[in-house]
Design an enzyme around this catalytic site. Structure first.
Site, short mmCIF file in Angstrom:
data_model
loop_
_atom_site.label_atom_id
_atom_site.label_comp_id
_atom_site.label_asym_id
_atom_site.label_seq_id
_atom_site.Cartn_x
_atom_site.Cartn_y
_atom_site.Cartn_z
N GLY A 26 6.15 -0.62 -0.35
CA GLY A 26 7.04 0.48 -0.04
C GLY A 26 7.45 0.42 1.43
N ALA A 27 8.07 1.48 1.89
CA ALA A 27 8.46 1.58 3.30
C ALA A 27 8.56 3.06 3.68
CB ALA A 27 9.80 0.90 3.55
N ASP A 28 8.41 3.33 4.96
CA ASP A 28 8.62 4.70 5.44
C ASP A 28 10.10 4.92 5.76
OD1 ASP A 28 5.87 5.70 5.50
OD2 ASP A 28 5.59 4.03 6.87
N GLU A 86 -0.57 -5.48 5.59
CA GLU A 86 0.72 -5.58 4.89
C GLU A 86 1.55 -6.72 5.49
OE1 GLU A 86 2.16 -1.59 5.39
OE2 GLU A 86 1.45 -0.97 3.42
N THR A 114 0.84 -1.21 0.00
CA THR A 114 0.00 0.00 0.00
C THR A 114 0.87 1.25 0.00
OG1 THR A 114 -1.80 -1.11 1.17
CG2 THR A 114 -1.69 1.28 1.40
N THR A 122 4.08 4.71 -3.79
CA THR A 122 5.07 4.01 -4.63
C THR A 122 4.47 2.74 -5.21
OG1 THR A 122 6.77 4.84 -3.11
CG2 THR A 122 7.47 3.23 -4.76
N GLY A 171 3.69 1.64 7.78
CA GLY A 171 2.44 2.00 8.44
C GLY A 171 2.06 3.45 8.27
O1 DER Z 1 2.09 2.55 4.96
C1 DER Z 1 2.99 1.89 4.42
O2 DER Z 1 3.56 0.92 4.98
C2 DER Z 1 3.44 2.29 3.05
O3 DER Z 1 4.01 1.20 2.37
C3 DER Z 1 4.46 3.39 3.21
O4 DER Z 1 5.39 2.94 4.10
C4 DER Z 1 5.12 3.79 1.91
O5 DER Z 1 4.30 4.75 1.37
P1 DER Z 1 4.81 5.67 0.14
O6 DER Z 1 5.21 4.69 -0.95
O7 DER Z 1 3.58 6.46 -0.21
O8 DER Z 1 5.95 6.49 0.62
#
Ligand code: DER
Length: 224
Positions: free
Chosen positions: A82-84, A103, A28, A31, A95
């Site tokens: 994706g990841a933060d 996820e 989610t 990206t 998250g």
């Molecule tokens: O909420 C999540 O875990 C998303 O994967 C987030 O970490 C990445 O969101 P972005 O691709 O909009 O930066």
């Protein structure tokens, strides 16, 4: 290159990991949305996808990709998300999009995790990005006190109307500032055991196998 362009770049590069006629776990965020767009434009035919949020489900369906229920899928080769933040071992904070529980559920079905991110997500130590934790609302005050004992400043995530955000699972999110997460696996295990915690947004047990990092000089491939 803008952050948006870097996200599009890694989304395109991720297509190389997609095998036709397979089932893909899909995460989610913005990206991942670019990855779904690239996938739709590529003509690669998947057998289906397992989704990590209502938002991703809608995006997949709009792209004509069949969404399969997670409880009817045994094993996936890849989970793409994706990841933060991502550290040097492939451990992640996730998250930001409030989808961390599903996820982690879908990531648990997959043999490998492909993280797609722009270079700004790469950190030495996790914790500058506030750590998301999905909680059962009645436990949130106690969980906030527990984080305070660890030196973290936690607060319930609010929606634009100023009310607690409600996740796809009907629970709340607590975001924790001020942590320096030098032992992500240990903290993931500790917090996951607290009563009322649904999911902590540390992905150490489900760390990335490969990370495609979008940087101005091109896509960097990190393997863990
Ligand atoms: O909420 C999540 O875990 C998303 O994967 C987030 O970490 C990445 O969101 P972005 O691709 O909009 O930066």
């Amino acid at each position: 290159l803008s952050q948006d362009a870097l996200k599009a770049q890694v989304a395109q590069a991720a297509l190389a990991y997609v095998r036709p006629d397979t089932i893909l776990g899909v995460g989610t965020g913005s990206t991942v949305n670019k990855f779904i767009d690239a996938l739709a434009a590529s003509g690669i035919r998947l057998r289906g996808a397992v989704s990590s949020s209502d938002a991703t489900t809608a995006r997949l369906q709009a792209a004509g990709i069949a969404v399969l229920p997670a409880d009817q899928v045994q094993a996936l080769e890849w989970y793409i998300d994706g990841a933060d933040e991502i550290d040097g071992q492939g451990c992640m904070i996730k998250g930001g999009g409030a989808a961390l529980t599903r996820e982690k559920i879908v990531a648990d079905l997959a043999a490998k995790f492909l993280c797609i991110a722009d270079a700004s997500k790469r950190v030495q130590v996790l914790g500058t990005f506030p750590l998301p934790v999905e909680v059962i609302p009645m436990a949130s005050a106690n969980i906030i006190r527990r984080f305070a004992r660890l030196g973290g400043q936690a607060s319930v995530r609010l929606n634009p109307q100023g009310h607690p955000l409600v996740t796809d699972n009907g629970q709340h999110i607590v975001d924790v500032r001020g942590l320096r997460i030098t032992a992500p696996l240990a903290l993931e295990d500790e917090v996951s055991a607290w009563p009322g915690v649904v999911t902590v947004g540390i992905f150490a047990h489900h760390r990335a196998s490969v990370c495609l990092l979008g940087a101005p000089h091109g896509v960097q491939t990190l393997r863990f």
